[in-house]
Design a protein around this motif. Structure first.
Motif, PDB file in Angstrom:
ATOM      1  N   GLN A  88       0.840  -1.202   0.000  1.00 55.24           N
ATOM      2  CA  GLN A  88       0.000   0.000   0.000  1.00 55.24           C
ATOM      3  C   GLN A  88       0.879   1.258   0.000  1.00 55.24           C
ATOM      4  N   GLN A  89       1.886   1.258   0.858  1.00 59.41           N
ATOM      5  CA  GLN A  89       2.770   2.419   0.948  1.00 59.41           C
ATOM      6  C   GLN A  89       3.490   2.658  -0.370  1.00 59.41           C
ATOM      7  N   ALA A  90       3.917   1.570  -1.010  1.00 58.25           N
ATOM      8  CA  ALA A  90       4.618   1.701  -2.292  1.00 58.25           C
ATOM      9  C   ALA A  90       3.695   2.273  -3.358  1.00 58.25           C
ATOM     10  N   PHE A  91       2.421   1.890  -3.346  1.00 54.94           N
ATOM     11  CA  PHE A  91       1.483   2.470  -4.316  1.00 54.94           C
ATOM     12  C   PHE A  91       1.363   3.981  -4.106  1.00 54.94           C
ATOM     13  N   LEU A  92       1.365   4.411  -2.847  1.00 55.60           N
ATOM     14  CA  LEU A  92       1.342   5.853  -2.590  1.00 55.60           C
ATOM     15  C   LEU A  92       2.636   6.503  -3.049  1.00 55.60           C
ATOM     16  N   ASP A  93       3.753   5.902  -2.670  1.00 55.10           N
ATOM     17  CA  ASP A  93       5.057   6.503  -2.970  1.00 55.10           C
ATOM     18  C   ASP A  93       5.301   6.616  -4.473  1.00 55.10           C
ATOM     19  N   HIS A  94       4.751   5.673  -5.233  1.00 54.45           N
ATOM     20  CA  HIS A  94       5.013   5.643  -6.681  1.00 54.45           C
ATOM     21  C   HIS A  94       3.823   6.146  -7.499  1.00 54.45           C
ATOM     22  N   ASP A  95       2.844   6.733  -6.805  1.00 54.10           N
ATOM     23  CA  ASP A  95       1.710   7.325  -7.529  1.00 54.10           C
ATOM     24  C   ASP A  95       1.088   6.306  -8.486  1.00 54.10           C
ATOM     25  N   ALA A  96       0.811   5.112  -7.931  1.00 55.55           N
ATOM     26  CA  ALA A  96       0.460   3.970  -8.777  1.00 55.55           C
ATOM     27  C   ALA A  96      -1.047   3.835  -9.011  1.00 55.55           C
ATOM     28  N   PHE A  97      -1.741   4.928  -9.072  1.00 54.96           N
ATOM     29  CA  PHE A  97      -3.174   4.869  -9.360  1.00 54.96           C
ATOM     30  C   PHE A  97      -3.632   6.222  -9.893  1.00 54.96           C
ATOM     31  N   GLN A  98      -4.756   6.175 -10.582  1.00 55.06           N
ATOM     32  CA  GLN A  98      -5.387   7.434 -11.016  1.00 55.06           C
ATOM     33  C   GLN A  98      -6.783   7.486 -10.406  1.00 55.06           C
ATOM     34  N   CYS A  99      -7.761   6.765 -10.997  1.00 49.65           N
ATOM     35  CA  CYS A  99      -9.101   6.799 -10.390  1.00 49.65           C
ATOM     36  C   CYS A  99      -9.174   5.941  -9.138  1.00 49.65           C
ATOM     37  N   GLY A 100      -8.327   4.912  -9.062  1.00 49.54           N
ATOM     38  CA  GLY A 100      -8.283   4.058  -7.885  1.00 49.54           C
ATOM     39  C   GLY A 100      -9.206   2.858  -7.912  1.00 49.54           C
ATOM     40  N   TYR A 101     -10.005   2.719  -8.953  1.00 51.63           N
ATOM     41  CA  TYR A 101     -10.992   1.629  -8.942  1.00 51.63           C
ATOM     42  C   TYR A 101     -10.330   0.257  -8.948  1.00 51.63           C
ATOM     43  N   CYS A 102      -9.260   0.134  -9.696  1.00 52.31           N
ATOM     44  CA  CYS A 102      -8.581  -1.167  -9.773  1.00 52.31           C
ATOM     45  C   CYS A 102      -7.628  -1.393  -8.619  1.00 52.31           C
ATOM     46  N   MET A 129       1.064 -10.036 -13.126  1.00 50.50           N
ATOM     47  CA  MET A 129      -0.021  -9.109 -12.766  1.00 50.50           C
ATOM     48  C   MET A 129      -0.932  -8.830 -13.952  1.00 50.50           C
ATOM     49  N   SER A 130      -0.763  -9.574 -15.019  1.00 46.28           N
ATOM     50  CA  SER A 130      -1.499  -9.250 -16.247  1.00 46.28           C
ATOM     51  C   SER A 130      -2.999  -9.515 -16.124  1.00 46.28           C
ATOM     52  N   GLY A 131      -3.415 -10.226 -15.098  1.00 41.51           N
ATOM     53  CA  GLY A 131      -4.841 -10.452 -14.880  1.00 41.51           C
ATOM     54  C   GLY A 131      -5.532  -9.292 -14.202  1.00 41.51           C
ATOM     55  N   ASN A 132      -4.765  -8.282 -13.811  1.00 41.40           N
ATOM     56  CA  ASN A 132      -5.343  -7.097 -13.163  1.00 41.40           C
ATOM     57  C   ASN A 132      -5.307  -5.936 -14.149  1.00 41.40           C
ATOM     58  N   LEU A 133      -6.480  -5.610 -14.661  1.00 38.36           N
ATOM     59  CA  LEU A 133      -6.554  -4.550 -15.655  1.00 38.36           C
ATOM     60  C   LEU A 133      -6.699  -3.187 -14.986  1.00 38.36           C
ATOM     61  N   CYS A 134      -6.180  -2.174 -15.666  1.00 43.25           N
ATOM     62  CA  CYS A 134      -6.300  -0.795 -15.190  1.00 43.25           C
ATOM     63  C   CYS A 134      -6.757   0.055 -16.362  1.00 43.25           C
ATOM     64  N   ARG A 135      -7.998   0.511 -16.296  1.00 42.99           N
ATOM     65  CA  ARG A 135      -8.530   1.303 -17.399  1.00 42.99           C
ATOM     66  C   ARG A 135      -7.830   2.647 -17.515  1.00 42.99           C
ATOM     67  N   CYS A 136      -7.205   3.108 -16.431  1.00 42.12           N
ATOM     68  CA  CYS A 136      -6.485   4.382 -16.484  1.00 42.12           C
ATOM     69  C   CYS A 136      -5.082   4.223 -17.057  1.00 42.12           C
ATOM     70  N   GLY A 137      -4.631   3.010 -17.220  1.00 44.71           N
ATOM     71  CA  GLY A 137      -3.308   2.801 -17.793  1.00 44.71           C
ATOM     72  C   GLY A 137      -2.172   3.153 -16.856  1.00 44.71           C
ATOM     73  N   ALA A 138      -2.348   2.895 -15.573  1.00 36.99           N
ATOM     74  CA  ALA A 138      -1.303   3.223 -14.590  1.00 36.99           C
ATOM     75  C   ALA A 138      -0.256   2.115 -14.467  1.00 36.99           C
ATOM     76  N   TYR A 139      -0.160   1.289 -15.475  1.00 36.54           N
ATOM     77  CA  TYR A 139       0.680   0.077 -15.365  1.00 36.54           C
ATOM     78  C   TYR A 139       2.142   0.382 -15.031  1.00 36.54           C
ATOM     79  N   THR A 140       2.695   1.429 -15.613  1.00 38.52           N
ATOM     80  CA  THR A 140       4.116   1.717 -15.378  1.00 38.52           C
ATOM     81  C   THR A 140       4.372   1.992 -13.901  1.00 38.52           C
ATOM     82  N   HIS A 141       3.517   2.804 -13.304  1.00 40.87           N
ATOM     83  CA  HIS A 141       3.722   3.124 -11.898  1.00 40.87           C
ATOM     84  C   HIS A 141       3.348   1.953 -10.986  1.00 40.87           C
ATOM     85  N   ILE A 142       2.379   1.165 -11.399  1.00 41.65           N
ATOM     86  CA  ILE A 142       2.045  -0.032 -10.616  1.00 41.65           C
ATOM     87  C   ILE A 142       3.249  -0.969 -10.600  1.00 41.65           C
ATOM     88  N   ALA A 143       3.857  -1.172 -11.744  1.00 41.68           N
ATOM     89  CA  ALA A 143       5.043  -2.029 -11.795  1.00 41.68           C
ATOM     90  C   ALA A 143       6.176  -1.427 -10.968  1.00 41.68           C
TER      91      ALA A 143
END
Ligand code: FES
Ligand code: FES
Length: 154
Positions: A88-102, A129-143
């Motif tokens: 969770q902390q890493a997602f915050l630190d790396h700005d790994a979301f946009q809308c947050g739904y996924c 992680m390819s089974g987790n889709l992100c409609r906002c395309g935040a894949y780079t930051h998620i990775a």
């Protein structure tokens, strides 16, 4: 109705559940843990990912009554009081979301992936992680976020 007992986010929980209710609907509609999201309801998006006995599952594909006795963790159960789970902390630190739904599904899936212990590289993370889709395309930051936790664990 079938009586089922879970450990849900660390708490013993028992409920009478119709045998056709999915774990996703149980979580969202019966116990109001709405952090777990419904995207496709068909096992195709990963938004509903939760941890069952430490492994990641699409909760829309699981009947709640089939997990009697299991330990179930949703995004609401990851933090230790005010201290976020490292993912969770890493997602915050790396700005790994946009809308947050996924995001709850992404985080639970990442934790399951790290528990599996088979990801060794960024490419592995993208693949597993390819089974987790992100409609906002935040894949780079998620990775980026998952890779940071993976590297810190080495
Ligand atoms: S809602 Fe379960 S995989 Fe999409
Ligand atoms: S952050 Fe919007 S769908 Fe992933």
């Amino acid at each position: 109705m079938t009586q089922v007992q879970f450990t849900l986010n660390g708490h013993s929980t028992s409920a009478d559940i119709p045998p056709w209710v999915t774990l996703l609907d149980f979580l969202r509609e019966r116990v109001h843990l709405t952090g777990t999201k419904k995207g496709c309801d068909h096992g195709q998006c990963g938004a509903c990912t939760v941890l069952i006995d430490g492994k990641r599952f699409n909760s829309c594909l699981i009947l709640a009554v089939s997990r009697d006795g299991a330990e179930i963790t949703t995004v609401e159960g990851l933090a230790d009081g005010p201290i976020l789970h490292p993912v969770q902390q890493a997602f915050l630190d790396h700005d790994a979301f946009q809308c947050g739904y996924c995001t709850p599904g992404q985080i639970c899936s990442a934790i399951g992936l790290l528990n599996e212990g088979r990801a060794e590289s960024r490419e592995d993370i993208r693949e597993y992680m390819s089974g987790n889709l992100c409609r906002c395309g935040a894949y780079t930051h998620i990775a980026d976020a998952v890779e940071a936790v993976l590297e810190a664990s080495k």
